[in-house]
Design a protein around this motif. Structure first.
Motif, PDB file in Angstrom:
ATOM      1  N   PHE A  66       4.563 -18.436  12.628  1.00  0.00           N
ATOM      2  CA  PHE A  66       3.587 -19.388  12.104  1.00  0.00           C
ATOM      3  C   PHE A  66       2.445 -19.486  13.112  1.00  0.00           C
ATOM      4  CE2 PHE A  66       7.924 -20.541  10.944  1.00  0.00           C
ATOM      5  CZ  PHE A  66       7.846 -20.451   9.552  1.00  0.00           C
ATOM      6  N   VAL A  67       1.271 -19.010  12.727  1.00  0.00           N
ATOM      7  CA  VAL A  67       0.197 -18.809  13.695  1.00  0.00           C
ATOM      8  C   VAL A  67      -1.053 -19.611  13.347  1.00  0.00           C
ATOM      9  CG1 VAL A  67      -1.221 -17.101  14.888  1.00  0.00           C
ATOM     10  CG2 VAL A  67       1.050 -16.460  14.055  1.00  0.00           C
ATOM     11  N   ASP A  68      -1.493 -20.428  14.301  1.00  0.00           N
ATOM     12  CA  ASP A  68      -2.807 -21.052  14.271  1.00  0.00           C
ATOM     13  C   ASP A  68      -3.691 -20.269  15.228  1.00  0.00           C
ATOM     14  OD1 ASP A  68      -1.998 -23.007  12.506  1.00  0.00           O
ATOM     15  OD2 ASP A  68      -1.666 -24.527  14.053  1.00  0.00           O
ATOM     16  N   ALA A  69      -4.854 -19.855  14.753  1.00  0.00           N
ATOM     17  CA  ALA A  69      -5.777 -19.066  15.570  1.00  0.00           C
ATOM     18  C   ALA A  69      -7.051 -19.866  15.800  1.00  0.00           C
ATOM     19  CB  ALA A  69      -6.107 -17.741  14.882  1.00  0.00           C
ATOM     20  N   VAL A  70      -7.299 -20.217  17.050  1.00  0.00           N
ATOM     21  CA  VAL A  70      -8.495 -20.978  17.421  1.00  0.00           C
ATOM     22  C   VAL A  70      -9.568 -20.002  17.908  1.00  0.00           C
ATOM     23  CG1 VAL A  70      -9.449 -22.530  19.166  1.00  0.00           C
ATOM     24  CG2 VAL A  70      -7.317 -23.119  17.995  1.00  0.00           C
ATOM     25  N   GLU A  71     -10.743 -20.063  17.300  1.00  0.00           N
ATOM     26  CA  GLU A  71     -11.849 -19.219  17.750  1.00  0.00           C
ATOM     27  C   GLU A  71     -13.167 -19.963  17.513  1.00  0.00           C
ATOM     28  OE1 GLU A  71     -14.357 -17.107  19.341  1.00  0.00           O
ATOM     29  OE2 GLU A  71     -12.292 -16.426  19.544  1.00  0.00           O
ATOM     30  N   PRO A  72     -13.891 -20.301  18.594  1.00  0.00           N
ATOM     31  CA  PRO A  72     -15.124 -21.074  18.450  1.00  0.00           C
ATOM     32  C   PRO A  72     -16.357 -20.268  18.053  1.00  0.00           C
ATOM     33  CG  PRO A  72     -14.653 -20.709  20.768  1.00  0.00           C
ATOM     34  CD  PRO A  72     -13.489 -20.142  20.001  1.00  0.00           C
ATOM     35  N   THR A  73     -16.318 -18.937  18.197  1.00  0.00           N
ATOM     36  CA  THR A  73     -17.476 -18.113  17.858  1.00  0.00           C
ATOM     37  C   THR A  73     -17.405 -17.739  16.388  1.00  0.00           C
ATOM     38  OG1 THR A  73     -17.483 -17.195  20.101  1.00  0.00           O
ATOM     39  CG2 THR A  73     -18.782 -16.041  18.435  1.00  0.00           C
ATOM     40  N   ALA A  74     -18.366 -18.223  15.598  1.00  0.00           N
ATOM     41  CA  ALA A  74     -18.313 -18.047  14.143  1.00  0.00           C
ATOM     42  C   ALA A  74     -18.248 -16.581  13.737  1.00  0.00           C
ATOM     43  CB  ALA A  74     -19.528 -18.723  13.506  1.00  0.00           C
ATOM     44  N   GLY A  75     -19.046 -15.738  14.387  1.00  0.00           N
ATOM     45  CA  GLY A  75     -19.056 -14.323  14.026  1.00  0.00           C
ATOM     46  C   GLY A  75     -17.724 -13.647  14.271  1.00  0.00           C
ATOM     47  N   MET A  76     -17.082 -13.993  15.374  1.00  0.00           N
ATOM     48  CA  MET A  76     -15.768 -13.425  15.681  1.00  0.00           C
ATOM     49  C   MET A  76     -14.730 -13.922  14.680  1.00  0.00           C
ATOM     50  SD  MET A  76     -16.154 -11.601  18.519  1.00  0.00           S
ATOM     51  CE  MET A  76     -14.696 -11.624  19.536  1.00  0.00           C
ATOM     52  N   ARG A  77     -14.783 -15.204  14.404  1.00  0.00           N
ATOM     53  CA  ARG A  77     -13.826 -15.807  13.474  1.00  0.00           C
ATOM     54  C   ARG A  77     -13.971 -15.196  12.074  1.00  0.00           C
ATOM     55  NH1 ARG A  77     -15.371 -20.514  14.485  1.00  0.00           N
ATOM     56  NH2 ARG A  77     -16.493 -20.988  12.561  1.00  0.00           N
ATOM     57  N   GLU A  78     -15.203 -15.025  11.648  1.00  0.00           N
ATOM     58  CA  GLU A  78     -15.442 -14.450  10.322  1.00  0.00           C
ATOM     59  C   GLU A  78     -14.990 -12.995  10.258  1.00  0.00           C
ATOM     60  OE1 GLU A  78     -19.570 -15.246  10.014  1.00  0.00           O
ATOM     61  OE2 GLU A  78     -19.270 -17.428   9.770  1.00  0.00           O
ATOM     62  N   ASN A  79     -15.234 -12.242  11.334  1.00  0.00           N
ATOM     63  CA  ASN A  79     -14.733 -10.861  11.391  1.00  0.00           C
ATOM     64  C   ASN A  79     -13.217 -10.846  11.273  1.00  0.00           C
ATOM     65  OD1 ASN A  79     -16.401  -8.253  12.084  1.00  0.00           O
ATOM     66  ND2 ASN A  79     -17.541  -9.958  12.971  1.00  0.00           N
ATOM     67  N   GLY A  80     -12.566 -11.745  12.007  1.00  0.00           N
ATOM     68  CA  GLY A  80     -11.118 -11.808  11.976  1.00  0.00           C
ATOM     69  C   GLY A  80     -10.574 -12.161  10.605  1.00  0.00           C
ATOM     70  N   GLN A  81     -11.230 -13.097   9.939  1.00  0.00           N
ATOM     71  CA  GLN A  81     -10.777 -13.495   8.609  1.00  0.00           C
ATOM     72  C   GLN A  81     -10.902 -12.350   7.619  1.00  0.00           C
ATOM     73  OE1 GLN A  81     -13.404 -16.934   8.533  1.00  0.00           O
ATOM     74  NE2 GLN A  81     -11.646 -18.319   8.448  1.00  0.00           N
TER      75      GLN A  81
END
Length: 211
Positions: A66-81
């Motif tokens: 069960f994973v929560d992924a915290v990422e404050p950089t929007a571009g990185m987060r969107e790439n990951g999603q």
């Protein structure tokens, strides 16, 4: 909202960093310390802090954790999603040293990953961040940090943090040192960069391991 200082240099080139991060496997990056992770005989609750494009979060989610992924950089987060759209990852826009959204949720975790994250915090932020991280651990929870050593790029908010400082800070917060090791070389082939690993446990009865 003001940009998080530690994200400076990443928001401008998220695609480049996404390519770099995803070119190395979770298993390779965490090989020196993965035996200490509480993921081998149970499904664990995991917080990946500074998850980037979610390489590690995705690998752990695929294994059923069960994973929560915290990422404050929007571009990185969107790439990951986009890259890991098929994985059950809970993405969160939050940041150290306080992790306000995470702490407000009152969730606790078996494992906290801070992979190439600590170097973006100032000394005062590191003190606060350790307090925050400890507060998020379950009774036998584990914190894993990888620490970057070498020249600091001029376009980044980054510090070369001594291992000894991190170890002393963890111990001062009542954490048990499980592992400390230094590794020559870099997974991306940069000759002037090397990494070290520090792993703590909230369980004071754990026995330290210094290979």
């Amino acid at each position: 909202m003001s940009p998080v200082p530690g994200t400076r240099g990443y928001a401008q080139r998220p695609e480049k960093f996404a390519k770099d991060y995803e070119s190395v496997s979770f298993e390779k990056v965490h090989k020196p310390v993965i035996r200490h992770y509480p993921i081998h005989d149970k499904l664990a609750s995991i917080l990946d802090i500074g998850a980037g494009t979610g390489r590690d979060a995705a690998a752990l989610a695929r294994a059923g954790h069960f994973v929560d992924a915290v990422e404050p950089t929007a571009g990185m987060r969107e790439n990951g999603q986009q890259l890991h759209a098929n994985e059950q990852i809970n993405w969160i826009d939050d940041n150290l040293p306080h992790l306000h959204k995470i702490t407000a949720s009152h969730k606790k975790y078996d494992l906290l990953l801070l992979t190439a994250v600590w170097m973006h915090l100032t000394p005062a932020e590191r003190e606060t961040a350790m307090t925050t991280c400890k507060s998020l651990l379950l009774p036998q929870g584990v914190i894993s940090l990888s620490l970057r050593h070498g020249p600091v790029p001029p376009d980044r908010h980054m510090f070369d943090v001594p291992d000894e400082e991190v170890i002393a800070l963890g111990k001062a917060h009542g954490l048990q040192l499980l592992h400390h090791s230094v590794h020559k070389g870099d997974t991306l082939g940069r000759n002037d960069i090397h990494w070290s690993y520090v792993v703590f446990s909230a369980d004071a009865s754990s026995q330290p391991n210094h290979p």
